[in-house]
Design an enzyme around this catalytic site. Structure first.
Site, PDB file in Angstrom:
ATOM      1  NE  ARG A 194      -4.098  -1.844   0.363  1.00 23.93           N
ATOM      2  CZ  ARG A 194      -4.161  -3.107  -0.019  1.00 23.93           C
ATOM      3  NH1 ARG A 194      -3.136  -3.665  -0.646  1.00 23.93           N
ATOM      4  NH2 ARG A 194      -5.250  -3.817   0.200  1.00 23.93           N
ATOM      5  CB  SER A 247      -8.609  -1.771   4.132  1.00 28.73           C
ATOM      6  OG  SER A 247      -8.980  -3.019   3.644  1.00 28.73           O
ATOM      7  CD  GLU A 253      -5.151   1.038   2.569  1.00 30.49           C
ATOM      8  OE1 GLU A 253      -5.134   1.395   1.385  1.00 30.49           O
ATOM      9  OE2 GLU A 253      -5.758   0.033   2.965  1.00 30.49           O
TER      10      GLU A 253
END
Ligand code: EPU
Length: 357
Positions: free
Chosen positions: A164, A253, A353
């Site tokens: 990520r 997420s 995130e």
């Protein structure tokens, strides 16, 4: 070039948070950026690049000049002995691009089905799901320097992909980085090219996909499932456990899955024998953040209009819908409360995130 004023951003972020862009420019080609930089006021203004809005939390009206990326187009641009090279404009929708590639005969992106967002944002956070990360299918990308307008092309190594993570998430002055390493806020991705394998093989091995194989025994006799079949299974798996942002606002997420050392993990297992963990190739251990949050009792809970999704604790949702939407403040208050609980119980710091704007 048209600079729009006080533009509502609610339709342009998947959480459905109500906020405005004080000024917004729609970018449909590289020439639009040239025009923007030719205007001294626009050139000097701080800028915020908006893709599909699927990985942002808006905590108020956005003061920097918003560049809404609408560069379109999908086409085959080349081939090598091993791969089809397919290019898409940064403004294309990722969840529409994936089935387009499959129907055009270029498999390889099927495990990344239904991930919300735009093609241009996909390399920024190196999107990944079910054993495939964007970097596994990446060829190169075109971008523009937001200060000078200079065009440049980056290959996979230059994008510095991680879990990520990429060069687009790091500021150049960040400690420990090489000078000039980071491109956060400096570059605008215009087109992305993918290398889609001619000698395609399915990426299996995830429990959810194995379950689909077991439920469809025909595949045992007729060989392995094809890419379209995997695509359909992944769509079913995601629809069963992840909220559709068109229906319930969310940003996928909300936290990254943390990694710990084998010693730290052994210590936690001694206290929490049921903890979900996966050993990684480098000897470290990945923990399932969704499990940690769930174990702290957060699943289904809310603070104001910010909620923890009932079927996947890693996803924070907008419980107020379009009429009475969650605020960015509520989302971040919930996120901080979750981080505190997880830290107090497991001693683990969860990193969020989405980009907080
Ligand atoms: N779990 C729980 N309770 C929960 C949620 C999860 O116990 O509420 C457990 C599950 O039972 C499972 C484990 O945690 O054993 C992992 O859950 P899951 O398979 O749903 O995957 P994840 O690690 O939570 C990651 C990605 C997802 C991606 C899936 C599938 C991250 C941050 N998330 O989720 O990506 O779709 O794997 O590959 O890496 C996204 O980035 O927006 C995203 C949805």
């Amino acid at each position: 070039m048209l600079v729009e004023k006080n533009v509502p951003l609610q339709p342009f972020n998947t959480f459905g948070i109500a906020a405005k862009a004080m000024s917004l420019v729609r970018v449909q080609s590289e020439a639009d950026i040239d025009a923007l930089l030719a205007d001294p006021a626009c050139k000097a203004a701080p800028k915020f690049v908006l893709g599909g809005g699927s990985n942002i939390v808006l905590t108020g009206d956005v003061k920097p000049l918003v560049l809404k990326i609408e560069i379109m187009g999908k086409r085959l641009v080349g081939e090598t002995a091993k791969a089809w090279i397919v290019e898409a404009g940064a403004g294309e929708s990722w969840p529409e691009f994936v089935p387009w590639t499959l129907h055009a005969g270029y498999p390889g992106l099927e495990n990344l089905a239904l991930i919300p967002g735009s093609v241009g944002a996909s390399p920024v956070q190196n999107i990944g799901a079910y054993g495939v990360e964007l970097q596994d299918r990446f060829d190169s990308l075109d971008a523009m320097d937001l200060t000078t307008g200079q065009r440049f092309t980056l290959n996979a190594a230059q994008c510095a992909f991680g879990y990520r993570d990429s060069v687009f998430k790091h500021a150049s002055s960040q400690a420990g980085d090489l000078p000039g390493f980071g491109l956060a806020g400096k570059a605008l991705i215009t087109r992305v090219r993918f290398a889609l394998p001619k000698n395609w093989k399915p990426v299996l091995g995830y429990a959810d996909i194995d379950k689909k194989m077991a439920q469809n025994p025909a595949w045992r006799t007729s060989g392995l499932p094809d890419a379209l079949q995997i695509y359909e299974w992944i769509c079913e798996i995601r629809r069963a456990k992840l909220p559709d942002p068109q229906v319930i606002g969310n940003a996928g997420s909300f936290f990254k899955n943390p990694t710990v050392t084998a010693e730290q993990c052994a210590d936690i297992i001694a206290r929490e024998p049921k903890i979900v963990h996966y050993p990684l190739a480098d000897g470290s251990i990945k923990l399932a953040a969704g499990w940690l949050i769930d174990a702290c009792g957060w699943k289904g809970k809310s603070i104001g209009n910010a909620g923890v999704y009932e079927r996947q604790a890693l996803v924070l949702v907008n419980r107020g819908g379009k009429a009475n939407p969650v605020t960015g403040g509520e989302v971040m208050t919930l996120a901080k409360s979750i981080q505190t609980s997880v830290y107090e119980r497991f001693g683990i710091v969860l990193e969020h995130e989405p980009v907080v704007v």
